[in-house]
Each structure stands twice: as structure tokens, then as C-alpha cells.
Enzyme design. Structure first.
Site, PDB file in Angstrom:
ATOM      1  CG  HIS A 270      51.486  67.616  79.698  1.00 18.85           C
ATOM      2  ND1 HIS A 270      50.364  67.388  80.442  1.00 18.85           N
ATOM      3  CD2 HIS A 270      51.325  68.822  79.105  1.00 18.85           C
ATOM      4  CE1 HIS A 270      49.516  68.408  80.277  1.00 18.85           C
ATOM      5  NE2 HIS A 270      50.080  69.294  79.478  1.00 18.85           N
ATOM      6  CG  ASP A 328      54.657  75.044  75.486  1.00 20.12           C
ATOM      7  OD1 ASP A 328      54.375  74.572  76.604  1.00 20.12           O
ATOM      8  OD2 ASP A 328      54.023  75.981  74.969  1.00 20.12           O
TER       9      ASP A 328
HETATM   10  C1  SDX Z   1      52.198  73.388  79.411  1.00 17.83           C
HETATM   11  O1  SDX Z   1      49.055  71.336  82.584  1.00 17.83           O
HETATM   12  C2  SDX Z   1      48.855  71.687  81.384  1.00 17.83           C
HETATM   13  O2  SDX Z   1      47.887  71.287  80.765  1.00 17.83           O
HETATM   14  C3  SDX Z   1      49.859  72.670  80.817  1.00 17.83           C
HETATM   15  C4  SDX Z   1      49.754  72.936  79.314  1.00 17.83           C
HETATM   16  C5  SDX Z   1      48.494  73.715  79.007  1.00 17.83           C
HETATM   17  O3  SDX Z   1      48.050  73.648  77.859  1.00 17.83           O
HETATM   18  O4  SDX Z   1      48.033  74.471  79.892  1.00 17.83           O
HETATM   19  O5  SDX Z   1      49.735  71.716  78.616  1.00 17.83           O
HETATM   20  C6  SDX Z   1      50.906  73.782  78.810  1.00 17.83           C
HETATM   21  O6  SDX Z   1      52.575  73.954  80.396  1.00 17.83           O
HETATM   22  C7  SDX Z   1      52.981  72.258  78.793  1.00 17.83           C
HETATM   23  C8  SDX Z   1      54.287  71.930  79.592  1.00 17.83           C
HETATM   24  C9  SDX Z   1      55.339  72.967  79.149  1.00 17.83           C
HETATM   25  N1  SDX Z   1      56.567  72.825  79.975  1.00 17.83           N
HETATM   26  C10 SDX Z   1      57.714  72.370  79.463  1.00 17.83           C
HETATM   27  O7  SDX Z   1      57.829  71.905  78.336  1.00 17.83           O
HETATM   28  C11 SDX Z   1      58.900  72.491  80.403  1.00 17.83           C
HETATM   29  C12 SDX Z   1      59.707  71.169  80.390  1.00 17.83           C
HETATM   30  N2  SDX Z   1      58.857  70.127  80.969  1.00 17.83           N
HETATM   31  C13 SDX Z   1      58.912  69.999  82.369  1.00 17.83           C
HETATM   32  O8  SDX Z   1      59.510  70.898  83.170  1.00 17.83           O
HETATM   33  C14 SDX Z   1      57.982  68.987  82.944  1.00 17.83           C
HETATM   34  O9  SDX Z   1      57.783  67.968  82.057  1.00 17.83           O
HETATM   35  C15 SDX Z   1      56.659  69.490  83.434  1.00 17.83           C
HETATM   36  C16 SDX Z   1      56.811  70.667  84.329  1.00 17.83           C
HETATM   37  C17 SDX Z   1      55.789  69.872  82.282  1.00 17.83           C
HETATM   38  C18 SDX Z   1      56.054  68.371  84.208  1.00 17.83           C
HETATM   39  O10 SDX Z   1      56.967  68.099  85.245  1.00 17.83           O
HETATM   40  P1  SDX Z   1      56.746  66.872  86.201  1.00 17.83           P
HETATM   41  O11 SDX Z   1      55.431  66.981  86.854  1.00 17.83           O
HETATM   42  O12 SDX Z   1      57.954  66.695  87.079  1.00 17.83           O
HETATM   43  O13 SDX Z   1      56.684  65.678  85.146  1.00 17.83           O
HETATM   44  P2  SDX Z   1      56.650  64.184  85.517  1.00 17.83           P
HETATM   45  O14 SDX Z   1      56.147  63.955  86.903  1.00 17.83           O
HETATM   46  O15 SDX Z   1      55.966  63.492  84.402  1.00 17.83           O
HETATM   47  O16 SDX Z   1      58.218  63.822  85.481  1.00 17.83           O
HETATM   48  C19 SDX Z   1      58.576  62.454  85.537  1.00 17.83           C
HETATM   49  C20 SDX Z   1      60.087  62.443  85.558  1.00 17.83           C
HETATM   50  C21 SDX Z   1      60.676  63.312  86.672  1.00 17.83           C
HETATM   51  O17 SDX Z   1      61.900  62.704  87.024  1.00 17.83           O
HETATM   52  P3  SDX Z   1      61.898  61.744  88.348  1.00 17.83           P
HETATM   53  O18 SDX Z   1      61.382  62.577  89.503  1.00 17.83           O
HETATM   54  O19 SDX Z   1      61.000  60.571  88.027  1.00 17.83           O
HETATM   55  O20 SDX Z   1      63.368  61.339  88.526  1.00 17.83           O
HETATM   56  O21 SDX Z   1      60.602  62.966  84.323  1.00 17.83           O
HETATM   57  C22 SDX Z   1      61.426  64.076  84.591  1.00 17.83           C
HETATM   58  C23 SDX Z   1      61.036  64.588  85.963  1.00 17.83           C
HETATM   59  O22 SDX Z   1      62.149  65.225  86.559  1.00 17.83           O
HETATM   60  N3  SDX Z   1      61.140  65.070  83.559  1.00 17.83           N
HETATM   61  C24 SDX Z   1      62.029  65.547  82.689  1.00 17.83           C
HETATM   62  C25 SDX Z   1      61.309  66.443  81.882  1.00 17.83           C
HETATM   63  N4  SDX Z   1      60.036  66.475  82.270  1.00 17.83           N
HETATM   64  C26 SDX Z   1      59.928  65.629  83.313  1.00 17.83           C
HETATM   65  N5  SDX Z   1      63.341  65.305  82.527  1.00 17.83           N
HETATM   66  C27 SDX Z   1      63.955  65.988  81.520  1.00 17.83           C
HETATM   67  N6  SDX Z   1      63.343  66.855  80.684  1.00 17.83           N
HETATM   68  C28 SDX Z   1      62.017  67.095  80.847  1.00 17.83           C
HETATM   69  N7  SDX Z   1      61.402  67.969  80.031  1.00 17.83           N
END
Ligand code: SDX
Length: 394
Positions: A270, A328
Site C-alpha cells: 500500500h 483487496d
Molecule cells: C487500493 O491509496 C489508497 O488508499 C488505495 C486504496 C483505497 O482504498 O483507495 O487503499 C485501495 O488501491 C489498495 C492497493 C491495491 N493494489 C494492489 O493490491 C496491487 C498490488 N500492490 C502494489 O502494486 C503496490 O503495493 C501498490 C501499487 C499498492 C503500492 O506500490 P508502491 O508505491 O510501489 O509500494 P511501495 O513504495 O510501498 O513499495 C515498496 C517496495 C517496492 O520495491 P522497491 O522499489 O523498494 O524495490 O515493495 C515492492 C515495490 O516494488 N512492492 C511489492 C508489492 N507492493 C510493493 N512487491 C511485490 N508485491 C507487491 N504487492
């Protein structure tokens, strides 16, 4: 200091929006709607009470709730011309594609909604959006499966009416299962608002130009559809189906950690929560309740999700990057248990989030200091240069 909360100066310099509606503490896993913890609202209130709270800032008295519910119910039907609008779509159109189109098209029916300076018109638009989204969503599903549209029944509660429009047919009597109604009502509460997420920011940016509320909510639906946002519940269930068995979990955890693999664990991580998303815990509890009630405590997907969560939360990658299940992760399993098709998961998220979008849009419109949104950029292109002169006769 901003209201009762103090923020470090660094955060204040990055925060672009002031709002009094929803508060999130991502480190502590706290979510408040107008100051009330989501855990209390989800277990002690119903969705109509939460809608009133988000729009008005206080929980309704019995009389206020009665009037609010009546106002919403007087707008549940769709104009018959809009009903005909559906026939222009392919039968296999994704429900979110239909909803973006039909909600935007509401602008073509309520011309008074263009005058956003009028408080009465703004209130009417709010009631119409909250009331009609379930009808529009359920009709998108009926259109997909080739069954006749089922008109709203105002004798039913908001969640029961939606299930009725989804699953009733003219040929059979249908009464929504009260356990399903309660579970859906809780899902709607958990999705109702969430501060300045991508789709809410889209609604605010569209609204900052003075666009009408129907067009702004349609823009929010479009943004929510993405798999990184609201589309994650559909993607998460598809992911669980693909994993199929607990023996394959480590293979997918490995893929999620591999930077060269675009695969991400859907329903995990998130932008704000670096602790458990409080909604995910409530969703998991609701899953237990619904599956137990249905005698499905050995539900394959739920057991797989629980094992996946356990293994991921013991893995250094997820621990160090503070990746926890989000809203989700479990919502799709409950909706599948309620008989809702995967294609409708994000449509239900949009239906629930409409009240949050409308509340945030109202707050922005009411802000006297509000200016049109204009995100700034860091220019990374070439420096100024001249167009080469064209050679005259060679
Ligand atoms: C919603 O914003 C909100 O409030 C949204 C929401 C709402 O109610 O409106 O809460 C609803 O959208 C929830 C999120 C739903 N999406 C997913 O579940 C899709 C899978 N999750 C991701 O794609 C991801 O976690 C995001 C898009 C939600 C956030 O992405 P970020 O901003 O890249 O997350 P981060 O900065 O915390 O990531 C840190 C690291 C990164 O790697 P590095 O760059 O440090 O090497 O963790 C990795 C990311 O690549 N990472 C993941 C991951 N989520 C983050 N790696 C593997 N699997 C994952 N799910």
C-alpha cells in the site's frame, strides 16, 4: 499543526490537500471516518449511516437517517432513455467500462447539475449518484449475462436491493440471504472512503475545473479500474485461482520478489499503510463469518489466502518492505462466496466509494481558497533550439 493533529514540517510541505473527512495513520494501521475508527463503524453501523456521516460530519439521529434513506430511495431508478443506453454496448463489455460511460452520461440528463454553485443541486446530484450506482452496476451485470434488468425495490435496504437487482429474475422469487446482506453492507462501509487515494484525487482534480459531479465521479471510476488500485480485488482472486494450491505459494512469493518479474502479489502492499490495513483484518473476519454461516469453512481459496498471508508475513522481503495485506486481499473471496462474479468486484468497490468521492468533491467545492488543480513538473527535455531552416532551391 493541522486541526487536532500535528505533522512534522517535512510532511506538511508535501501534503497538497486539506481534508476533515478521513484520517489514516499508515504506520499504526489507523483509519478514521470523521473521527470514528473503522472497526467500530463496520461492526456497529450500517452503510446508510456511514454515508450520512461522511457527507455531513456526524452520525444521523433516527429521524435524520429516516429522511436520508427516503431521499436516497427516491432516486434509485434510472431514466428509461439511459436504460436504452446499455443496448449500445457489446454484451461482453466489462462492467467498469459500462459504469464509466453510464455515470458520465448522467450529465446529459440532469442539466441543473451543471450549476455546481447551487447547494440544492449539489445535494440532488449526491443523492442521485449514491442511489443510482447500484442500479447502474447491477444492470451492467444483467446485460453481460443476457437477463432482463431488475428494477430497484425500495422496500429493501441498500445492500439487499443491490443483491436483488443482481440475482432476482422475473421467473423466480428471490429473497436476499440476510448473512449475505450484512456481509455486503460491511464491504460497502470498508470501501466508502480512504483519504486522498488515486481515484479520489482524480475526482478532486476533475472537480477543481468546475466540471459537474457526474463527470467527476465517472473520472474516479476510470482511475479506480486500474489493477494497482481498485482493480486489485479482481486481480487478486485471479491470482489465487492461478496459484491454485498451497504447494505453489513459494513459487509465486519468489516471483513477487524478483525485480525482473513484473508479477506482484495482488492484494499486498500500500502507498500509505506500512502496517496492517485495518480493513484487511475486518475483511478476513467477515470472510470467516460468511464461510462459516455457509458451512464452507474449508473454502479452498480462503485457506490458500490465509496460508499465503502467513508465508509472506514471515518472509524478509515483505517484512523489510513493510508489505501487508490490503483491503483487496480478502474482499474477492467474500464476494465470490456471495455468488458475485469476479468482473463485478471493482464495480462494487466503485459503488461503495461513490459516497467518499462525493463527500470529498463537496468539501473541495465548499473550500473558498480552492483553485484549479495544476500539478507542477520537473522538465527533463532538451533545451531551447531553433527549427532548422528549409533549404530553398537546391
Ligand atoms: C487500493 O491509496 C489508497 O488508499 C488505495 C486504496 C483505497 O482504498 O483507495 O487503499 C485501495 O488501491 C489498495 C492497493 C491495491 N493494489 C494492489 O493490491 C496491487 C498490488 N500492490 C502494489 O502494486 C503496490 O503495493 C501498490 C501499487 C499498492 C503500492 O506500490 P508502491 O508505491 O510501489 O509500494 P511501495 O513504495 O510501498 O513499495 C515498496 C517496495 C517496492 O520495491 P522497491 O522499489 O523498494 O524495490 O515493495 C515492492 C515495490 O516494488 N512492492 C511489492 C508489492 N507492493 C510493493 N512487491 C511485490 N508485491 C507487491 N504487492
Amino acid at each position: 499543526k493541522s486541526g487536532m493533529f500535528t505533522y512534522d514540517p517535512g510532511f506538511l510541505s508535501t501534503a497538497s490537500t486539506k481534508s476533515a473527512i478521513t484520517f489514516i495513520d499508515g504506520d499504526k494501521g489507523i483509519l478514521l471516518y470523521r473521527g470514528y475508527p473503522i472497526e467500530q463503524l463496520a461492526t456497529q453501523c450500517d452503510f446508510m449511516e456511514v454515508c450520512y456521516l461522511l457527507l455531513n460530519g456526524e452520525l444521523p439521529s433516527d429521524e435524520q437517517k429516516k429522511q436520508f434513506v427516503h431521499a436516497i430511495k427516491s432516486h434509485t431508478m434510472l431514466h428509461e432513455q439511459l436504460v436504452r443506453f446499455y443496448s449500445g454496448f457489446r454484451r461482453d463489455a466489462h462492467p467498469m467500462a459500462v459504469m464509466v460511460g453510464v455515470v458520465g452520461a448522467l450529465s446529459a440528463f440532469y442539466h441543473e447539475a451543471m450549476d455546481i454553485s447551487d447547494a440544492v443541486h449539489r445535494e440532488q446530484s449526491a443523492f442521485r449518484l449514491i442511489a443510482k450506482l447500484p442500479t447502474i452496476a447491477a444492470m451492467a451485470y444483467k446485460y453481460n449475462i443476457g437477463q432482463p434488468f431488475i428494477y430497484p425495490r425500495n422496500d429493501l435496504s441498500y445492500a439487499a436491493n443491490f443483491l436483488h437487482m443482481m440475482f432476482a429474475t422475473p421467473a423466480e422469487h428471490y429473497e436476499p440471504n440476510p448473512v449475505f446482506v450484512k456481509a455486503l453492507d460491511r464491504i460497502l462501509i470498508l470501501h466508502a472512503d480512504h483519504e486522498q487515494n488515486a481515484s479520489t484525487s482524480t475526482v478532486r482534480l476533475a472537480g477543481s475545473s468546475g466540471a459537474n459531479p457526474f463527470a467527476c465521479i465517472s473520472a474516479g471510476i476510470a482511475c479506480l479500474w486500474g489493477p494497482a488500485h481498485g482493480g486489485a480485488n479482481e486481480a487478486c482472486l485471479n491470482m489465487l485461482e492461478e496459484i491454485g494450491d498451497t504447494s505453489r505459494i513459494t513459487e509465486y512469493i519468489k516471483r513477487a520478489k524478483d525485480k525482473n518479474d513484473p508479477f506482484r502479489l495482488m492484494g499486498f502492499g500500500h502507498r500509505v499503510y506500512k502496517n496492517f490495513d485495518p480493513r484487511a483484518k475486518l475483511m478476513r473476519e467477515t470472510c470467516h463469518e460468511v464461510l462459516d454461516e455457509m458451512g464452507l469453512h474449508n473454502n479452498r481459496l480462503f485457506k490458500l489466502a490465509l496460508e499465503l498471508e502467513k508465508i509472506a508475513l514471515e518472509d524478509d522481503y515483505f517484512i523489510t518492505k513493510k508489505l501487508y495485506p490490503n483491503v483487496d486481499f480478502y474482499s474477492g473471496i467474500i464476494q465470490r462466496a456471495l455468488g458475485i462474479p469476479t468482473s463485478m468486484f471493482t464495480a462494487i468497490f466503485a459503488m461503495a466509494r461513490t459516497v467518499g468521492w462525493v463527500a470529498q468533491w463537496n468539501e473541495m467545492i465548499a473550500d473558498p481558497d480552492q483553485k484549479i488543480g495544476r500539478p507542477r513538473q520537473l522538465y527533463t527535455g532538451v533545451t531551447q533550439r531553433d527549427v532548422p531552416s528549409k533549404e530553398t532551391d537546391k
